[in-house]
Structures are given as structure tokens and as C-alpha cells.
Design a protein around this motif. Sequence first.
Motif, PDB file in Angstrom:
ATOM      1  N   TYR A  56     -31.644  33.824  -0.347  1.00 55.00           N
ATOM      2  CA  TYR A  56     -32.854  33.946   0.455  1.00 55.00           C
ATOM      3  C   TYR A  56     -33.062  32.651   1.236  1.00 55.00           C
ATOM      4  CZ  TYR A  56     -33.806  38.008  -2.428  1.00 55.00           C
ATOM      5  OH  TYR A  56     -33.707  39.219  -3.063  1.00 55.00           O
ATOM      6  N   MET A  57     -33.062  32.783   2.550  1.00 55.10           N
ATOM      7  CA  MET A  57     -33.191  31.620   3.430  1.00 55.10           C
ATOM      8  C   MET A  57     -34.392  31.852   4.342  1.00 55.10           C
ATOM      9  SD  MET A  57     -30.443  29.592   2.750  1.00 55.10           S
ATOM     10  CE  MET A  57     -30.043  28.673   4.221  1.00 55.10           C
ATOM     11  N   ASP A  58     -35.591  31.858   3.752  1.00 57.56           N
ATOM     12  CA  ASP A  58     -36.780  32.175   4.538  1.00 57.56           C
ATOM     13  C   ASP A  58     -37.600  30.941   4.880  1.00 57.56           C
ATOM     14  OD1 ASP A  58     -37.492  31.767   1.923  1.00 57.56           O
ATOM     15  OD2 ASP A  58     -38.932  33.411   1.829  1.00 57.56           O
ATOM     16  N   GLY A  59     -37.005  29.771   4.725  1.00 60.58           N
ATOM     17  CA  GLY A  59     -37.687  28.537   5.085  1.00 60.58           C
ATOM     18  C   GLY A  59     -37.012  27.358   4.429  1.00 60.58           C
ATOM     19  N   PRO A  60     -37.245  26.147   4.949  1.00 60.90           N
ATOM     20  CA  PRO A  60     -36.583  24.958   4.397  1.00 60.90           C
ATOM     21  C   PRO A  60     -37.109  24.601   3.019  1.00 60.90           C
ATOM     22  CG  PRO A  60     -38.167  24.336   6.079  1.00 60.90           C
ATOM     23  CD  PRO A  60     -38.088  25.827   6.113  1.00 60.90           C
ATOM     24  N   GLY A  61     -36.213  24.026   2.197  1.00 57.43           N
ATOM     25  CA  GLY A  61     -36.585  23.622   0.851  1.00 57.43           C
ATOM     26  C   GLY A  61     -36.469  22.125   0.665  1.00 57.43           C
ATOM     27  N   ILE A  62     -36.121  21.703  -0.547  1.00 53.70           N
ATOM     28  CA  ILE A  62     -35.971  20.282  -0.837  1.00 53.70           C
ATOM     29  C   ILE A  62     -34.588  19.811  -0.387  1.00 53.70           C
ATOM     30  CG2 ILE A  62     -37.585  20.377  -2.764  1.00 53.70           C
ATOM     31  CD1 ILE A  62     -35.235  20.401  -4.686  1.00 53.70           C
ATOM     32  N   ASN A  63     -34.403  18.502  -0.316  1.00 50.76           N
ATOM     33  CA  ASN A  63     -33.114  17.996   0.138  1.00 50.76           C
ATOM     34  C   ASN A  63     -32.194  17.648  -1.039  1.00 50.76           C
ATOM     35  OD1 ASN A  63     -33.689  15.315  -0.758  1.00 50.76           O
ATOM     36  ND2 ASN A  63     -34.771  14.863   1.156  1.00 50.76           N
ATOM     37  N   ARG A  64     -31.004  17.190  -0.705  1.00 49.91           N
ATOM     38  CA  ARG A  64     -29.988  16.917  -1.721  1.00 49.91           C
ATOM     39  C   ARG A  64     -30.453  15.853  -2.712  1.00 49.91           C
ATOM     40  NH1 ARG A  64     -25.528  13.684  -2.869  1.00 49.91           N
ATOM     41  NH2 ARG A  64     -23.672  14.850  -3.553  1.00 49.91           N
ATOM     42  N   GLN A  65     -31.031  14.777  -2.200  1.00 46.39           N
ATOM     43  CA  GLN A  65     -31.471  13.705  -3.082  1.00 46.39           C
ATOM     44  C   GLN A  65     -32.584  14.177  -4.004  1.00 46.39           C
ATOM     45  OE1 GLN A  65     -29.882  10.621  -3.329  1.00 46.39           O
ATOM     46  NE2 GLN A  65     -31.069  10.734  -5.233  1.00 46.39           N
ATOM     47  N   ASN A  66     -33.498  14.996  -3.477  1.00 52.26           N
ATOM     48  CA  ASN A  66     -34.551  15.563  -4.321  1.00 52.26           C
ATOM     49  C   ASN A  66     -33.951  16.292  -5.507  1.00 52.26           C
ATOM     50  OD1 ASN A  66     -36.444  16.683  -1.394  1.00 52.26           O
ATOM     51  ND2 ASN A  66     -36.426  14.672  -2.360  1.00 52.26           N
ATOM     52  N   LEU A  67     -32.951  17.130  -5.227  1.00 56.18           N
ATOM     53  CA  LEU A  67     -32.336  17.950  -6.264  1.00 56.18           C
ATOM     54  C   LEU A  67     -31.627  17.089  -7.300  1.00 56.18           C
ATOM     55  CD1 LEU A  67     -31.940  20.883  -7.127  1.00 56.18           C
ATOM     56  CD2 LEU A  67     -29.835  20.920  -5.777  1.00 56.18           C
ATOM     57  N   LEU A  68     -30.897  16.099  -6.848  1.00 59.02           N
ATOM     58  CA  LEU A  68     -30.193  15.230  -7.786  1.00 59.02           C
ATOM     59  C   LEU A  68     -31.158  14.342  -8.564  1.00 59.02           C
ATOM     60  CD1 LEU A  68     -27.034  14.208  -5.723  1.00 59.02           C
ATOM     61  CD2 LEU A  68     -27.299  16.056  -7.403  1.00 59.02           C
ATOM     62  N   ASP A  69     -32.278  13.998  -7.955  1.00 59.84           N
ATOM     63  CA  ASP A  69     -33.298  13.232  -8.686  1.00 59.84           C
ATOM     64  C   ASP A  69     -33.846  14.052  -9.852  1.00 59.84           C
ATOM     65  OD1 ASP A  69     -33.125  10.955  -7.138  1.00 59.84           O
ATOM     66  OD2 ASP A  69     -34.777  11.520  -5.802  1.00 59.84           O
ATOM     67  N   ILE A  70     -34.079  15.332  -9.626  1.00 63.85           N
ATOM     68  CA  ILE A  70     -34.560  16.208 -10.702  1.00 63.85           C
ATOM     69  C   ILE A  70     -33.559  16.229 -11.845  1.00 63.85           C
ATOM     70  CG2 ILE A  70     -35.159  18.586 -11.320  1.00 63.85           C
ATOM     71  CD1 ILE A  70     -35.988  18.930  -8.323  1.00 63.85           C
ATOM     72  N   ALA A  71     -32.280  16.437 -11.498  1.00 63.30           N
ATOM     73  CA  ALA A  71     -31.240  16.460 -12.520  1.00 63.30           C
ATOM     74  C   ALA A  71     -31.171  15.129 -13.262  1.00 63.30           C
ATOM     75  CB  ALA A  71     -29.889  16.795 -11.883  1.00 63.30           C
ATOM     76  N   GLY A  72     -31.322  14.030 -12.531  1.00 64.72           N
ATOM     77  CA  GLY A  72     -31.253  12.714 -13.154  1.00 64.72           C
ATOM     78  C   GLY A  72     -32.400  12.454 -14.112  1.00 64.72           C
TER      79      GLY A  72
END
Length: 206
Positions: free
Chosen positions: A134-150
Motif C-alpha cells: 500500500y503506497m497511499d502516502g509518504p512514511g518514515i525514512n530509512r534512518q527513522n526505521l533503523l533508529d527504531i530497530a536500534g
Amino acid sequence: PERLSVVVLDRHFDAIPLSLRIDRGVNVTDTDQYCCGNFWAYLIDGGIVLPENLLFIGVADYPRQQSDPISEKFRESYLTFEERGCSFFPLWKFDGCYIDSLTQFIYDTITTSYVYVSLDLDVGAYRCTHAARYMDGPGINRQNLLDIAGIIANGGRNGSFMLVGFDIMEFNMHFLGIKTAEAVEDSTLPLVIDFIKTLMEASPTS
């Protein structure tokens, strides 16, 4: 259920009745069926997961204010789950400096010994993935995602909780590795690999 927290990374909150999504312009044919857009409500109501152990990060449909009557029904349904205990760190909270508030949100909300992480790739739509379902709008960026994982990995290393599983969903296999009309090349698979590597740092045996 009382021993497991689930961290959900998703652009949408998949617990809303389909009838309300129809009113907001989503075209579905049966408003009563269990589906990918409302399954959390079934899991909560069935006691499979406890709402107070559910963390939703990156949701873009979090209702910040009242609006028209149709959207207000959506808002009321959404916030009912918050009243029942679900916790939300919406997409807009990633604007500006977010690390401290995100870290506090995760550590304060996870009160169980075990953690499961569920990543829906649309959470990074157009920002770090072009191959989500589903691509119905922009989400978080790569760094955001890796920060969550970290942050989750750090919690595992310091003994706050143990990562016991994860899933990565909502791939659009047809678009993996494509190049957009704007010459942007999809990097979904490298992103997923880096996310897994970062997340697995939570495990002493990884």
C-alpha cells in the motif's frame, strides 16, 4: 498475552471497521469480513494480544483533531483503542528531533519480558521503500526505521526485555528493485537486510 509486547511499525492502524474505511474513500465490498485492515481488533477482542502491550509506530492515520462527521466516526473508533490501552507514536512525531521521545515511548510502554516486532513496509512508503503493498502516502525514512530497530536492540542488550520474534510484511514483489520515473531506485531489500541486522543485535547469540 500478559508476557508479550508487540511493536507494530505500520503506516496504518489495522483495527478500524471496514465500514469506516469505506466512508473515507477506501473501496471494499464486504464491511464485516476479517481482513488485513482490521485484524488487530479481532486479536484484541479475542484476548490473543492485550491492548496495553501493543505499540504502533509510524501510523499516518492517527486523528490529531476533529473534522467532518464521517472522519469523526473514524477518529472515535481509533481513539477507542487508545482508551483501551493501545499506544501510538504517530508519523508526525518523527518531524524534527525525535530520538529522545521515541526512546522514552518504547522503553516506557514495553513492560513485559518478551517483545515481538512486526514491520509493514508501507511504514516507509516513498521515503525508503517503493515496493510496499500500500503506497497511499509518504512514511518514515530509512534512518527513522533503523533508529527504531536500534532502540529495541539496545533494550535487549541491557536486559530490559528479550526479542523473541519478528515479521516483515507487505512486500510488493512486482516492484522490488524498480527505478521510478524520477530515476529513484527501489532499495527495499537492502533496507530490510539492514533492519534485520540492527534488530538482531538485541540477541546475545546473533
